[in-house]
Design an enzyme around this catalytic site. Structure first.
Site, mmCIF file in Angstrom:
data_model
loop_
_atom_site.group_PDB
_atom_site.id
_atom_site.type_symbol
_atom_site.label_atom_id
_atom_site.label_comp_id
_atom_site.label_asym_id
_atom_site.label_seq_id
_atom_site.Cartn_x
_atom_site.Cartn_y
_atom_site.Cartn_z
ATOM 1 N N TYR A 27 -5.537 29.455 22.466
ATOM 2 C CA TYR A 27 -4.308 29.653 23.235
ATOM 3 C C TYR A 27 -4.579 30.622 24.388
ATOM 4 C CZ TYR A 27 -2.036 27.698 19.049
ATOM 5 O OH TYR A 27 -1.669 26.904 17.990
ATOM 6 N N SER A 42 5.340 22.757 15.559
ATOM 7 C CA SER A 42 6.240 21.920 16.358
ATOM 8 C C SER A 42 7.360 21.308 15.518
ATOM 9 C CB SER A 42 5.462 20.815 17.083
ATOM 10 O OG SER A 42 4.538 21.357 17.982
ATOM 11 N N LEU A 82 10.344 21.502 15.924
ATOM 12 C CA LEU A 82 11.422 21.065 16.808
ATOM 13 C C LEU A 82 10.926 20.020 17.813
ATOM 14 C CD1 LEU A 82 13.181 24.485 17.471
ATOM 15 C CD2 LEU A 82 13.966 22.622 16.007
ATOM 16 N N ARG A 122 8.418 20.080 19.821
ATOM 17 C CA ARG A 122 8.123 20.769 21.085
ATOM 18 C C ARG A 122 9.379 20.955 21.936
ATOM 19 N NH1 ARG A 122 3.983 17.669 19.715
ATOM 20 N NH2 ARG A 122 1.948 18.678 19.529
ATOM 21 N N GLY A 123 10.495 21.102 21.245
ATOM 22 C CA GLY A 123 11.758 21.361 21.925
ATOM 23 C C GLY A 123 12.613 20.136 22.137
ATOM 24 N N ALA A 125 17.524 19.681 24.727
ATOM 25 C CA ALA A 125 17.535 20.411 25.996
ATOM 26 C C ALA A 125 16.908 19.645 27.157
ATOM 27 C CB ALA A 125 16.808 21.753 25.834
#
Length: 339
Positions: free
Chosen positions: A62, A209, A211, A213-214, A219
């Protein structure tokens, strides 16, 4: 958050550390999701510890080590209150597009020393093999990881993105505390073999992940306009074009259940993941990533939601209808090695 509202703790694998039932993924604090407000990210870390989030997750890949360096001051301040997890195996070079997989003995030895140095610690609580290189025998990779435990550089071992058969093979070399793989309403391929093997062996499951990755938050109507130019999700198949539009339509039951409960779609999606523990009979500790304190509080509230049988039934079909793979190159996942 006061002591009365702190999240519960569970054991991370047989004989593993006690951790909060929800952890914190730190990847986005250094890379991948556009610009980061480091001050807000540090406030998020402090709020997480105060709320009982003790599993802090990073990796040497990362930011090419920057995320570990970013976490070092926080780790130093709270070393006795957190379970520090990092990973090796995804090789980064000066070529920004290069992603290699390395599991050989020399690489593992070099990787652990780098992580210890960047994190400013003498021992890593949970050390994962980030991805598996099938060309390197598991006995070699897990064998050298076991040596790190014997030498006191690592306390517990983990694997990421392996099949059930690979998990069993690795466990025969050394006990594995946790298996980390993608698991969410959008991604359920781990249920083919890895989840059952983990339950059988007493290995905790750490969904990353959770979610999507959102995406499961609702959203993103259009990744091309809603995400920063350098956000890597712009290249994710599920976030692009017709796939994104089809997947957005799948969120209707998540949104409807959330509205009926006075919750958010993110909380319903996370509650579903948390409830896999009861469904499959194993410890599940998801690690949603966030850089914002208010999102952390929203995520943690999901730990108190139990979905009804009727709600679970409405959510059941979603994964089978998702359009697009979860990565542009699925060779980096366990799916390609499933029998």
């Amino acid at each position: 958050m006061n002591e009365a509202t702190r999240i519960a703790q569970v054991e991370l694998g047989k004989g593993g550390p006690l951790v909060g039932v929800q952890g914190l993924g730190c990847m986005g604090m250094s890379e991948f999701y556009g610009d980061t407000d480091e001050a807000a990210a540090r406030r998020t870390l402090e709020a997480a510890v105060a709320a009982g989030v003790t599993l802090i997750d990073t990796a040497d890949s990362y930011g090419r080590g920057r995320n570990e360096e970013f976490l070092a001051p926080f780790v130093a301040a709270h070393r006795d209150r957190i379970t520090l997890a990092t990973k090796f195996g995804l090789e980064r070079t000066d070529d920004p597009h290069h992603r290699g997989i390395r599991n050989d003995r020399a690489y593992v030895r070099r990787a652990v020393e780098g992580s210890l140095r960047r994190l400013g610690v003498d021992v890593i609580d949970l050390y994962y093999m980030h991805r598996r290189d099938p060309a390197v025998p598991l006995a070699e990779s897990v064998g050298v990881m076991a040596e790190l435990v014997a030498e006191g550089k690592v306390r517990h071992l983990g694997l990421s993105e392996v099949t059930g058969a690979e998990l069993r093979e690795a466990y025969a070399v050394h006990p594995i505390a946790a298996l980390q793989s993608e698991w969410s309403l959008f991604s359920r391929d781990v249920e083919r073999s890895a989840v059952g093997a983990a339950a059988e062996l007493g290995v905790a499951f750490v969904p990353y992940s959770p979610l999507g990755r959102g995406f499961l938050t609702g959203a993103f109507a259009d990744a091309g306009t809603d995400l920063a130019a350098d956000d890597y999700r712009r290249r994710q198949p599920r976030f692009t074009g017709d796939n994104a539009r089809a997947n957005a339509a799948l969120l209707a039951p998540v949104q409807e259940i959330a509205a009926a409960r006075g919750a958010t779609p993110a909380q319903i999606a996370l509650a579903w993941v948390q409830q896999r523990s009861a469904v499959h009979g194993l410890t599940v500790v998801p690690i949603p990533g966030t850089r914002k304190p208010h999102r952390l509080a929203e995520n943690l509230a999901a730990a108190g939601i139990t979905l009804t049988a009727a709600e679970l039934e409405r959510l059941e079909p979603i994964a089978d209808r998702v359009a697009g793979d979860r990565y542009p190159d699925m060779a980096f996942t366990s799916v390609t090695r499933e029998g």
